[in-house]
Design a protein around this motif. Structure first.
Motif, mmCIF file in Angstrom:
data_model
loop_
_atom_site.group_PDB
_atom_site.id
_atom_site.type_symbol
_atom_site.label_atom_id
_atom_site.label_comp_id
_atom_site.label_asym_id
_atom_site.label_seq_id
_atom_site.Cartn_x
_atom_site.Cartn_y
_atom_site.Cartn_z
ATOM 1 N N GLY B 42 -3.051 1.127 -4.107
ATOM 2 C CA GLY B 42 -4.037 0.075 -3.938
ATOM 3 C C GLY B 42 -3.722 -0.829 -2.760
ATOM 4 O O GLY B 42 -4.527 -1.668 -2.385
ATOM 5 N N PHE B 43 -2.496 -0.661 -2.199
ATOM 6 C CA PHE B 43 -2.108 -1.499 -1.064
ATOM 7 C C PHE B 43 -1.619 -0.632 0.074
ATOM 8 O O PHE B 43 -0.952 0.377 -0.151
ATOM 9 C CB PHE B 43 -0.987 -2.452 -1.469
ATOM 10 C CG PHE B 43 -1.418 -3.460 -2.495
ATOM 11 C CD1 PHE B 43 -1.851 -4.714 -2.089
ATOM 12 C CD2 PHE B 43 -1.399 -3.158 -3.842
ATOM 13 C CE1 PHE B 43 -2.250 -5.642 -3.028
ATOM 14 C CE2 PHE B 43 -1.811 -4.080 -4.780
ATOM 15 C CZ PHE B 43 -2.238 -5.333 -4.375
ATOM 16 N N ARG B 44 -1.985 -1.044 1.284
ATOM 17 C CA ARG B 44 -1.410 -0.347 2.426
ATOM 18 C C ARG B 44 0.042 -0.792 2.566
ATOM 19 O O ARG B 44 0.423 -1.856 2.087
ATOM 20 C CB ARG B 44 -2.178 -0.693 3.699
ATOM 21 C CG ARG B 44 -3.553 -0.089 3.765
ATOM 22 C CD ARG B 44 -4.319 -0.674 4.904
ATOM 23 N NE ARG B 44 -4.571 -2.096 4.689
ATOM 24 C CZ ARG B 44 -5.019 -2.918 5.613
ATOM 25 N NH1 ARG B 44 -5.240 -2.468 6.835
ATOM 26 N NH2 ARG B 44 -5.224 -4.185 5.360
ATOM 27 N N LYS B 47 1.471 -4.516 2.957
ATOM 28 C CA LYS B 47 0.451 -5.500 2.585
ATOM 29 C C LYS B 47 0.612 -5.992 1.146
ATOM 30 O O LYS B 47 -0.206 -6.732 0.648
ATOM 31 C CB LYS B 47 -0.946 -4.895 2.747
ATOM 32 C CG LYS B 47 -1.235 -4.374 4.132
ATOM 33 C CD LYS B 47 -1.458 -5.507 5.108
ATOM 34 C CE LYS B 47 -1.781 -4.949 6.478
ATOM 35 N NZ LYS B 47 -1.928 -6.002 7.472
ATOM 36 N N THR B 49 1.671 -8.064 -1.977
ATOM 37 C CA THR B 49 2.091 -9.452 -2.154
ATOM 38 C C THR B 49 3.344 -9.474 -3.007
ATOM 39 O O THR B 49 3.640 -8.535 -3.748
ATOM 40 C CB THR B 49 1.002 -10.280 -2.853
ATOM 41 O OG1 THR B 49 0.695 -9.648 -4.094
ATOM 42 C CG2 THR B 49 -0.255 -10.364 -2.021
ATOM 43 N N LYS B 51 4.155 -11.161 -5.625
ATOM 44 C CA LYS B 51 3.936 -11.130 -7.067
ATOM 45 C C LYS B 51 3.710 -9.702 -7.570
ATOM 46 O O LYS B 51 4.333 -9.249 -8.533
ATOM 47 C CB LYS B 51 2.715 -11.984 -7.372
ATOM 48 C CG LYS B 51 2.477 -12.175 -8.830
ATOM 49 C CD LYS B 51 3.188 -13.413 -9.301
ATOM 50 C CE LYS B 51 3.030 -13.517 -10.794
ATOM 51 N NZ LYS B 51 3.066 -14.877 -11.269
ATOM 52 N N VAL B 52 2.803 -9.002 -6.890
ATOM 53 C CA VAL B 52 2.496 -7.640 -7.287
ATOM 54 C C VAL B 52 3.745 -6.775 -7.193
ATOM 55 O O VAL B 52 4.024 -5.956 -8.074
ATOM 56 C CB VAL B 52 1.372 -7.061 -6.401
ATOM 57 C CG1 VAL B 52 1.145 -5.599 -6.722
ATOM 58 C CG2 VAL B 52 0.108 -7.863 -6.585
ATOM 59 N N GLN B 55 5.978 -7.458 -10.128
ATOM 60 C CA GLN B 55 5.451 -6.867 -11.361
ATOM 61 C C GLN B 55 5.734 -5.373 -11.415
ATOM 62 O O GLN B 55 6.040 -4.816 -12.458
ATOM 63 C CB GLN B 55 3.942 -7.106 -11.448
ATOM 64 C CG GLN B 55 3.604 -8.430 -12.111
ATOM 65 C CD GLN B 55 2.150 -8.793 -11.927
ATOM 66 O OE1 GLN B 55 1.367 -7.990 -11.400
ATOM 67 N NE2 GLN B 55 1.792 -9.989 -12.325
#
Lengths: 94, 428
Positions: B42-44, B47, B49, B51-52, B55
């Motif tokens: 879901g992220f390049r 990129k 963050t 927090k993510v 997790q």
């Protein structure tokens, strides 16, 4: 349908995170059969927030091939939920 | 913030407290560093963050990197705050299991510092300076060598092969009636009496005349390098083509002119020049000996406990240097060892010895410099830069950009201290 059946999972991607920050919009994958009103109620119930707007997107199923059998990936429905300005959903907080 | 214990052998243990904020800062730094390589759906790349990331992967994955950063910062701060002169890499003692986000922790670093030098006597040693006079015999010998170098091989028209002549000949060797590898050559040049061939071979060729063929019977020595030929009897069929003799040129003005050295045209000039060169060589040698003597005396009278780490580090630096040099000549380190006829252990043991000595020398010299108030003056520094720029053929400015002022000063001080020691020697 139960609220927990309608909301399948939160979609956490670069784009969805951007929407959270910019417009307080949260994106979920929802049951294909659910309508906007059901999604609104489900979110309000599950996360204890006030929803001001729901947008629903039906994704086009992708073609998938296994050998010579052609088929489709399951069709999904995304719901972009706008919350009242002061409300937040924890799982998305960044 | 930090507590210091002095241990034996010039070691110091520093106890350093890290606050929660410092550690948080370290975590931030760690995330910044790794984030470009993190792949999460879901992220390049790059990129994600924070927090993510936490997790998905857990904040613990950041600890190691964060600790590196925090330790480095706090360690250097502590070293500076306490004015420690660290001479080796520190040993950090830190239990990663005690670390937690949002909390501070404590770790210890054990490190070797510059040892105290207790100087002994370093002045007034007795030393006999060597004479740097060059005798006529030495000059003659040098010129003789020069003549020998310029000798030419001339074909000997008649006569037989004698010792010290060079034979040009074909040969083919047989062992048990069979030829063998490396046993055949054509137009080979061999100086009789040089001992390059199997013992007996050269002797049996004596008295041959050009065009003559002769069988040479020899046996390979027991310690011959080729396994299958050891101790075997062999017959070599040889055919002599030419005999050459070395003709040493006469020492004359013509010969001197042929040498093509600037400003030297007569035999007398050559002699004067040779004398000057030899004198210079001797002076250098004698100076080196005096310096060695003076420094060694001073160092062995001083009491220094050099920490092992310091020696190890110096040794590794030397080892790296050698490896780099070997590489510049296009050979790898193993080949270098083979060429110099040592193996890894002996070589490293030797380096360790050298390292120990050089550290002792330097520490002693520094201590003496401090005691005697020897300092590098600005003009010394300038002069050093000029010398360097001449040596490397670069601008003074360029040199200045590349070398560290402190290193230059250090070198000047060392040099001056050596001069001081030598000046304070007594003639016996």
């Amino acid at each position: 349908m139960l609220s927990s059946e309608i909301i399948i999972r939160p979609l956490i991607t670069e784009k969805s995170m951007q929407l959270v920050e910019k417009d307080n919009k949260y994106t979920f994958e929802v049951d294909k059969r659910a309508n906007k009103i059901q999604v609104k109620k489900a979110i309000e119930e599950l996360f204890n927030v006030t929803v001001t707007k729901v947008n629903i997107i039906n994704t086009t199923p992708k073609k998938k091939r296994v050998g010579r059998h052609e088929g489709y990936k399951p069709q999904k429905t995304k719901a972009v939920v706008t919350l009242k300005a002061e409300d937040k959903i924890e799982i998305f907080s960044s | 913030m930090a507590k210091i214990d002095t241990l034996q052998d010039s070691r110091v243990r520093i106890e350093i407290d890290v606050t929660a904020e410092q550690f948080d800062h370290g975590l931030d730094h760690a995330f910044d560093k790794i984030k470009d390589d993190v792949e999460i759906k879901g992220f390049r790349k790059g990129k994600v963050t924070r927090k993510v990331y936490e997790q998905h992967k857990g904040v613990e994955t950041l600890y190691e990197e964060a600790l590196n950063h925090v330790v480095q910062e706090t360690y250097f701060d502590a070293v500076q705050a306490h004015d420690l002169e660290v001479v080796a890499q520190p040993k950090i003692d830190l239990d990663i299991n005690n670390v937690e986000k949002g909390k501070g922790f404590t770790y210890t670093a054990t490190v070797a510092v510059k040892p105290d030098v207790e100087l002994g006597e370093y002045k007034g040693f007795e030393y006999d300076e060597e004479s740097v006079d060059v005798s006529d015999e030495e000059i003659d010998a040098e010129i003789e060598r020069l003549l020998g170098q310029n000798a030419e091989l001339v074909v000997k028209e008649d006569g037989a092969l004698e010792k010290n002549d060079t034979a040009v000949f074909d040969f083919e060797g047989f062992v048990d009636g069979e030829t063998f590898e490396g046993g055949k050559a054509e137009n080979h040049e061999l100086q009789i009496g040089s001992g390059q061939f199997i013992p007996g071979f050269e002797d049996q060729m004596l008295g041959m005349k050009p065009g003559e063929e002769r069988d040479v019977n020899v046996s390979f020595p027991e310690d011959y390098q080729a396994e299958h030929l050891k101790g075997k009897d062999a017959t070599f069929k040889t055919k002599l083509h030419e005999i050459k003799v070395k003709e040493t040129p006469e020492l004359s003005d013509d010969f001197v002119k042929d040498l093509d050295r600037e400003g030297i045209e007569t035999v007398d000039q050559l002699k004067t020049d040779t004398k000057a060169t030899l004198t210079k060589q001797k002076e250098e040698q004698s100076r080196n000996k005096v310096v060695d003597f003076a420094v060694d005396k001073a160092a062995s009278n001083a009491t220094i406990t050099v920490p092992q780490e310091m020696i190890e580090e110096e040794k590794n630096r030397m080892l790296d240097n050698t490896k780099r040099q070997a590489q510049q000549y296009g050979i790898d380190f193993d080949t270098y060892l083979q060429l110099t006829g040592t193996d890894k252990e002996t070589f490293e043991a030797k380096l360790l010895d050298d390292a120990k000595r050089s550290i002792r020398y330097n520490l002693t010299l520094e201590a003496i410099a401090e005691k005697e108030g020897i300092e590098a003056q600005q003009e010394d520094v300038e002069k050093m830069y000029e010398d360097l720029s001449k040596q490397y053929n670069m601008d003074v400015e360029q040199i200045k950009a590349q070398v560290n002022d402190r290193a230059v000063e250090q070198q000047i001080i060392i040099r001056k201290t050596i001069d001081f020691l030598v000046d304070n020697l007594k003639t016996a």
